[in-house]
Design a protein around this motif. Structure first.
Motif, PDB file in Angstrom:
ATOM      1  N   GLU A  68      37.185  13.376  -4.528  1.00 23.81           N
ATOM      2  CA  GLU A  68      36.601  12.886  -4.918  1.00 23.81           C
ATOM      3  C   GLU A  68      37.369  11.582  -4.914  1.00 23.81           C
ATOM      4  O   GLU A  68      38.626  11.266  -4.541  1.00 23.81           O
ATOM      5  CB  GLU A  68      36.851  13.174  -6.343  1.00 23.81           C
ATOM      6  CG  GLU A  68      36.198  14.254  -6.841  1.00 23.81           C
ATOM      7  CD  GLU A  68      37.376  14.656  -8.677  1.00 23.81           C
ATOM      8  OE1 GLU A  68      37.944  13.937  -8.878  1.00 23.81           O
ATOM      9  OE2 GLU A  68      37.098  16.129  -9.207  1.00 23.81           O
ATOM     10  N   LEU A  69      35.925  10.210  -4.594  1.00 26.16           N
ATOM     11  CA  LEU A  69      36.474   8.888  -4.809  1.00 26.16           C
ATOM     12  C   LEU A  69      36.450   7.737  -5.059  1.00 26.16           C
ATOM     13  O   LEU A  69      35.518   8.348  -5.797  1.00 26.16           O
ATOM     14  CB  LEU A  69      36.525   8.846  -2.419  1.00 26.16           C
ATOM     15  CG  LEU A  69      34.710   9.263  -2.146  1.00 26.16           C
ATOM     16  CD1 LEU A  69      33.980   7.872  -2.516  1.00 26.16           C
ATOM     17  CD2 LEU A  69      34.950   9.067  -0.750  1.00 26.16           C
ATOM     18  N   GLU A  81      26.100   6.360  -1.211  1.00 30.71           N
ATOM     19  CA  GLU A  81      26.411   6.767  -2.075  1.00 30.71           C
ATOM     20  C   GLU A  81      27.570   7.332  -2.192  1.00 30.71           C
ATOM     21  O   GLU A  81      28.663   7.497  -1.821  1.00 30.71           O
ATOM     22  CB  GLU A  81      25.342   7.914  -2.538  1.00 30.71           C
ATOM     23  CG  GLU A  81      23.630   7.307  -2.834  1.00 30.71           C
ATOM     24  CD  GLU A  81      22.419   8.363  -3.050  1.00 30.71           C
ATOM     25  OE1 GLU A  81      23.399   9.276  -2.145  1.00 30.71           O
ATOM     26  OE2 GLU A  81      21.425   7.830  -3.189  1.00 30.71           O
ATOM     27  N   LEU A  82      27.875   7.638  -3.283  1.00 29.37           N
ATOM     28  CA  LEU A  82      29.386   8.816  -3.467  1.00 29.37           C
ATOM     29  C   LEU A  82      29.258   9.376  -2.970  1.00 29.37           C
ATOM     30  O   LEU A  82      28.220  10.771  -3.865  1.00 29.37           O
ATOM     31  CB  LEU A  82      30.072   8.564  -4.972  1.00 29.37           C
ATOM     32  CG  LEU A  82      30.589   7.406  -5.737  1.00 29.37           C
ATOM     33  CD1 LEU A  82      30.776   7.189  -7.388  1.00 29.37           C
ATOM     34  CD2 LEU A  82      31.750   6.320  -4.853  1.00 29.37           C
ATOM     35  N   PRO A  83      30.065  10.713  -1.598  1.00 28.03           N
ATOM     36  CA  PRO A  83      29.987  11.939  -1.130  1.00 28.03           C
ATOM     37  C   PRO A  83      30.591  12.482  -2.241  1.00 28.03           C
ATOM     38  O   PRO A  83      31.220  12.413  -3.070  1.00 28.03           O
ATOM     39  CB  PRO A  83      30.585  11.678  -0.079  1.00 28.03           C
ATOM     40  CG  PRO A  83      31.175  10.600  -0.337  1.00 28.03           C
ATOM     41  CD  PRO A  83      31.176   9.384  -1.586  1.00 28.03           C
ATOM     42  N   ASP A  87      32.545  17.047   4.189  1.00 28.16           N
ATOM     43  CA  ASP A  87      31.212  16.628   5.126  1.00 28.16           C
ATOM     44  C   ASP A  87      30.625  15.838   4.724  1.00 28.16           C
ATOM     45  O   ASP A  87      30.063  15.397   6.346  1.00 28.16           O
ATOM     46  CB  ASP A  87      30.920  18.943   5.228  1.00 28.16           C
ATOM     47  CG  ASP A  87      31.684  19.423   5.281  1.00 28.16           C
ATOM     48  OD1 ASP A  87      32.329  19.010   6.641  1.00 28.16           O
ATOM     49  OD2 ASP A  87      30.934  20.859   5.159  1.00 28.16           O
ATOM     50  N   GLU A  88      30.238  14.916   3.659  1.00 21.06           N
ATOM     51  CA  GLU A  88      28.946  14.133   4.311  1.00 21.06           C
ATOM     52  C   GLU A  88      29.812  13.033   4.436  1.00 21.06           C
ATOM     53  O   GLU A  88      28.953  11.777   4.867  1.00 21.06           O
ATOM     54  CB  GLU A  88      29.025  13.565   2.684  1.00 21.06           C
ATOM     55  CG  GLU A  88      28.342  15.388   1.986  1.00 21.06           C
ATOM     56  CD  GLU A  88      27.889  14.872   0.230  1.00 21.06           C
ATOM     57  OE1 GLU A  88      27.490  14.211  -0.495  1.00 21.06           O
ATOM     58  OE2 GLU A  88      27.821  15.249  -0.341  1.00 21.06           O
ATOM     59  N   LEU A  89      30.922  13.051   4.794  1.00 15.68           N
ATOM     60  CA  LEU A  89      31.557  11.669   5.746  1.00 15.68           C
ATOM     61  C   LEU A  89      31.550  11.511   7.221  1.00 15.68           C
ATOM     62  O   LEU A  89      31.860  10.437   8.186  1.00 15.68           O
ATOM     63  CB  LEU A  89      33.076  11.836   5.488  1.00 15.68           C
ATOM     64  CG  LEU A  89      33.854  11.395   3.439  1.00 15.68           C
ATOM     65  CD1 LEU A  89      36.126  11.462   3.695  1.00 15.68           C
ATOM     66  CD2 LEU A  89      33.078  10.178   3.675  1.00 15.68           C
ATOM     67  N   ALA A  90      30.652  12.430   7.949  1.00 14.59           N
ATOM     68  CA  ALA A  90      30.205  12.526   9.135  1.00 14.59           C
ATOM     69  C   ALA A  90      29.056  11.435   9.187  1.00 14.59           C
ATOM     70  O   ALA A  90      28.811  11.130  10.017  1.00 14.59           O
ATOM     71  CB  ALA A  90      29.619  14.462   9.464  1.00 14.59           C
ATOM     72  N   SER A  91      28.910  11.063   8.452  1.00 16.10           N
ATOM     73  CA  SER A  91      27.685  10.052   8.932  1.00 16.10           C
ATOM     74  C   SER A  91      28.452   8.502   9.275  1.00 16.10           C
ATOM     75  O   SER A  91      27.974   8.101   9.414  1.00 16.10           O
ATOM     76  CB  SER A  91      26.351   9.601   7.200  1.00 16.10           C
ATOM     77  OG  SER A  91      27.578   8.979   6.363  1.00 16.10           O
TER      78      SER A  91
END
Length: 600
Positions: A68-69, A81-83, A87-91
């Motif tokens: 949560e950020l 968009e908020l992940p 793992d969604e930070l890999a981009s």
């Protein structure tokens, strides 16, 4: 017509009252809940504003990969968009950075081990600092709270400091090389004031093997201990917070040398120092001082006045004849007056020739310093007819030597004697005390105006230099007890013949009081002094009368208190006795109120 009984009406009223109370309580509870909800909303908005303005933004991460950020952190990372998962930070993050971050989160979740990691966003100059630790249970079970803040400026400052550190390291190495190559012994002391570094000159001076050997053994450049020891200057410099210098002897190469030691306190708490060998300079100064002292001793023995001025035209030396010749006070000469001021002081003392344009005359004498002529000679005729031969000799160092030869010694001695008499007469006449000097044969030699005014004597009478017995007869009528006038004869005789100092007090017929004394003088005469103490006697008498009045007042007060104590104690005793009788029932039974009054 419907008739309602009284009981039914009463029951209906009770029901209506209960409904009204219930409605009021429900309204109160609703209003309080609404107020609490409003406070919670305002507090929530305040906390949201604080989080938005805080330099560090919280991020919550869980062991199962959830995250949560806030929108701010997403913008820093470049996310649209908020992940929901890490793992969604890999981009936006490299695989190795993301893997290290996931391991940090897992370690914090399992072992409660905090972490700090700097993350640089690819394609951006922004550097984010991530600091994480296990979150409290109130935030979420199994959660890890990560504080993310923008460390871009701090990272830039670190890089700048690293560059400055490199420059300072280079400068330090250059300074170290300079110190090592310096011909002067130089050293550095740590915060404990022990030697931490010395240069090659220091090692050679103490005859050490190398710098490490000298530092390890703590070999000092100078000997001694206590206040004169090698550490005294370092301690003094560190306590005062400024460089300290001192002169100490040392043995270098088997010879005794004089070293000037300098200790400089450093911000780190240590003290740096260096030493300058001034033995040759000290020897040269000693020879110069001995020569100058011998020269000045010789000049002091001359009968002519001698004055020497330095290249700055300040007086550096003058002998005793010069001081006497031009009436120069030692305290004034100690300030090293300039040439112009000396001439002005001579003029004030009338010890220069009378000229129409004194500034021009003074400027011509000032040229003596710069003229290339070997010497100047001229004659001064002073206003008191004193004839002086003046010789001016320019010195190689830019100074000037003046020699004044008095060719009218007898006239000068007579003038000095007349001046001394005038000064003495003026001093006598302006003293507050009455003074009279009697010779060894009892005749009055000197007196001041105060002496004549106190005894109301005529100037013609005093000018005849009467004997002390004649003076005592003349002043007897002025005393409150005329017979005491004979004591003046006895005191003067005791001072002139027996060389004794005596004193006493006189009371004049007009009520004034005087304290007198007779002192033997070195030339065999006697000095008779009188000081008016009338005011002090009056003050003393007033204080004595006031003290007596206070004592009388104290006695009256004591008697009054004693009488009043007796007068009050007698009726109070009677009242107390009758009150006890009434309370005991001797006058019959009392009412409760009367009994309370008696007890009071």
């Amino acid at each position: 017509m419907i008739v309602i009984s009284t009981a039914a009406a009463l029951i209906g009223g009770v029901i209506v009252a209960l409904l009204l109370v219930g409605a009021t309580f429900a309204l109160f509870v609703g209003l309080r809940a609404a107020a609490a909800a409003g406070s919670a909303v305002r507090a929530n908005r305040r906390f949201e504003a604080l989080f938005a303005a805080a330099p560090a933004i919280p991020v919550l991460a869980y062991g199962d990969g959830r995250i949560e950020l806030t929108r701010t952190v997403a913008d820093w990372l470049g996310l649209k968009e908020l992940p929901g998962r890490i793992d969604e930070l890999a981009s936006v993050l490299p695989a190795d950075v993301l893997g290290a971050l996931k391991n940090d989160i897992l370690a914090a979740h399992r072992a409660a081990r905090g972490f700090t990691r700097a993350v640089t966003v690819p394609g951006s100059s922004r550097t984010l600092m991530w600091r994480g630790e296990r979150a409290p249970h109130e935030i979420g079970i199994g959660a890890v709270i990560i504080w993310v803040f923008d460390a871009t400026d701090s990272q830039r400052e670190i890089e700048q400091l690293s560059a400055q550190q490199g420059d300072m390291r280079g400068a330090f190495e250059a300074l170290t090389g300079l110190i090592e190559a310096a011909p002067l012994p130089m050293w550095y002391r740590g915060a404990d004031l022990k030697l931490a570094m010395v240069n090659s000159a220091y090692v050679a001076a103490v005859e050490g093997a190398n710098a490490a050997d000298v530092v390890g053994r703590g070999v000092e450049l100078v000997e001694g201990s206590g206040h004169g020891g090698p550490l005294a200057g370092a301690v003094e410099a560190r306590e005062q917070g400024k460089p300290h210098e001192r002169l100490l002897p040392a043995t270098i190469g088997g010879e005794r040398r004089s070293l000037k030691l300098f200790d400089i306190p450093l911000p780190t708490g240590g003290v740096a120092g260096y030493a300058i060998d001034i033995e040759d300079l000290e020897q040269a100064h000693a020879r110069e001082r001995r020569f100058a002292e011998a020269q000045r001793t010789m000049l002091d023995r001359l009968s002519a006045g001698v004055a020497q001025f330095g290249r700055d035209r300040a007086l550096v030396f003058c002998n005793q004849p010069f001081r006497r010749m031009f009436a120069m006070r030692n305290e004034w000469l100690a300030d090293r007056p300039e040439f112009d001021r000396v001439l002005e002081r001579m003029r004030e003392a009338n010890r220069v020739p009378e000229v129409r344009d004194f500034p021009s005359w003074k400027a011509e004498r000032r040229d003596w310093f710069t003229e290339a002529v070997s010497a100047f000679e001229e004659n001064w005729m002073l206003p008191d007819s004193t004839h002086l031969r003046v010789l001016a000799q320019p010195l190689p160092d830019g100074g000037l030597l003046l020699i004044f030869e008095d060719r009218t010694e007898q006239v000068q001695l007579a003038s000095a004697r007349d001046t001394l008499l005038r000064v003495r007469t003026a001093t006598f006449d302006n003293l507050f005390e009455a003074l009279g000097v009697f010779a060894a044969d009892g005749k009055l030699q000197l007196w001041n105006n105060r002496f004549r005014a106190v005894w109301e004597l005529e100037e013609e009478f005093l000018s005849s230099h009467p004997r002390v017995d004649v003076v005592s007869e003349q002043v007897a009528s002025k005393l409150a007890h005329p017979a005491r006038a004979k004591i003046i004869n006895e005191l003067v005789r005791a001072a002139t013949m027996e060389r004794q100092t005596r004193g006493g007090r006189f009371e004049l017929a007009d009520g004034r009081h005087f304290e007198f004394g007779v002192v033997p003088l070195p030339d065999g005469n006697a000095l008779f002094t009188m000081l008016d103490i009338t005011d002090s006697r009056r003050i003393e008498q007033a204080l004595r009368e006031r003290n007596e009045a206070l004592e009388n007042t104290d006695r009256v007060k004591t008697a009054f208190v004693a009488n009043m104590s007796y007068e009050l104690r007698t009726p109070l005793t009677s009242i107390s006795g009758f009150a006890e009788m009434l309370h005991g029932g001797y006058a019959g039974k009392l009412t409760k109120q009367a009994d309370a009054y008696v007890e009071a």
